[in-house]
Design an enzyme around this catalytic site. Structure first.
Site, mmCIF file in Angstrom:
data_model
loop_
_atom_site.group_PDB
_atom_site.id
_atom_site.type_symbol
_atom_site.label_atom_id
_atom_site.label_comp_id
_atom_site.label_asym_id
_atom_site.label_seq_id
_atom_site.Cartn_x
_atom_site.Cartn_y
_atom_site.Cartn_z
ATOM 1 N N TYR A 103 -6.654 -0.426 10.789
ATOM 2 C CA TYR A 103 -5.811 -1.368 10.029
ATOM 3 C C TYR A 103 -5.434 -2.583 10.879
ATOM 4 O O TYR A 103 -5.496 -3.719 10.412
ATOM 5 C CB TYR A 103 -4.568 -0.617 9.559
ATOM 6 C CG TYR A 103 -3.682 -1.359 8.587
ATOM 7 C CD1 TYR A 103 -4.037 -1.480 7.252
ATOM 8 C CD2 TYR A 103 -2.472 -1.911 9.001
ATOM 9 C CE1 TYR A 103 -3.210 -2.135 6.343
ATOM 10 C CE2 TYR A 103 -1.638 -2.560 8.103
ATOM 11 C CZ TYR A 103 -2.011 -2.673 6.785
ATOM 12 O OH TYR A 103 -1.191 -3.325 5.891
ATOM 13 N N LYS B 122 -6.475 -6.400 10.043
ATOM 14 C CA LYS B 122 -5.448 -7.409 9.773
ATOM 15 C C LYS B 122 -5.489 -8.564 10.762
ATOM 16 O O LYS B 122 -5.156 -9.704 10.407
ATOM 17 C CB LYS B 122 -4.062 -6.745 9.759
ATOM 18 C CG LYS B 122 -3.834 -5.854 8.543
ATOM 19 C CD LYS B 122 -4.090 -6.585 7.228
ATOM 20 C CE LYS B 122 -3.563 -5.841 6.022
ATOM 21 N NZ LYS B 122 -3.861 -6.555 4.757
#
Length: 255
Positions: free
Chosen positions: A155, A159
């Site tokens: 993640y 991001k």
């Protein structure tokens, strides 16, 4: 008159949470809105909840944003049913959290596919229309996790990748009247963060309290906080802002 009268906004992952809050804000400010979500029935239900006036429309569209054909079909449908496309918010996301040594190939690929490939495919499909009309607003959802977060190697990487993608879009598309920016939310009270709490074997309210105590403004964020920032960055008031990532986190990352 609303800021987005006559505009068409597309928000991915908009059946709930930050996406729905953002779609709702655009509708309130005059836009016709396409709610895109993996679950078409949830997307349709969410679109029906939006407050749209007589001159506006709202439509729910099912789409796997990591699938090229599905994305192109969804954007074509938006243009056909709503009469154009002016704003794209790449919000769709998933989490598959785990420590690195426990993370599977599938955990990695799923998160990269939805966040990075999804943003790429949606943007590529939309920018054809934006370039032709020499106008467009792109907003990508990053996260404070881009700065690193235990158990989120996939993640966090995705991001931070969103931030690099956004900067490059600003460079490439600026000459065509297109602005591209990103928002990096901190802790936002949503179904996703409630599910994270349960995975951590705590009640959602307990996790919210801990996060509120960890930032200077002493509260957690709400989807409306992100929607307010999104409305500004996708408006003509922000036409001199591009390639930027705005951290909306209550000051959590200041220390």
């Amino acid at each position: 008159m609303g800021r987005f009268d006559g505009r068409v906004a597309v928000v991915t992952g908009a059946a709930r949470g930050i996406g729905f809050g953002t779609a709702q804000r655009f509708a309130e400010e005059g836009a016709s809105v396409a709610v895109i979500d993996l679950d078409e029935s949830a997307a349709t239900e969410a679109a029906a909840k939006l407050a749209v006036g007589e001159s506006q429309k709202a439509v729910g569209i099912g789409c796997d944003v990591s699938d090229t054909a599905a994305v192109e079909a969804a954007v074509d449908r938006v243009v056909s049913e709503l009469g154009g496309i002016h704003i794209l918010v790449n919000n769709a996301g998933v989490t598959r959290d785990n420590l690195l040594f426990k993370m599977t190939d599938e955990d990695w690929d799923m998160v990269m596919g939805v966040h990075l490939r999804g943003a790429f495919l949606m943007t590529r499909a939309a920018q054809k229309h934006f370039v032709e009309q020499r106008y467009g607003k792109i907003l990508n959802l990053s996260s404070v996790s881009a700065l690193g977060n235990r158990g989120q190697a996939n993640y966090s990487a995705a991001k931070m990748g969103i931030q690099g993608f956004t900067r490059t879009l600003g460079i490439e598309l600026g000459p065509y009247g297109i602005n591209a920016n990103a928002i990096a939310p901190g802790f936002i009270a949503t179904e996703m963060t409630d599910a994270t709490a349960r995975r951590l074997k705590m009640e959602p309210e307990e996790l919210r309290k801990l996060n509120a105590e960890a930032n200077p403004v002493r509260r957690v964020g709400q989807p409306e906080d992100i929607a307010a920032a999104a409305a500004f960055l996708c408006s003509d008031e922000a036409s001199y802002v591009t390639g930027q990532t705005l951290y909306v986190d209550g000051g959590a990352k200041l220390g």
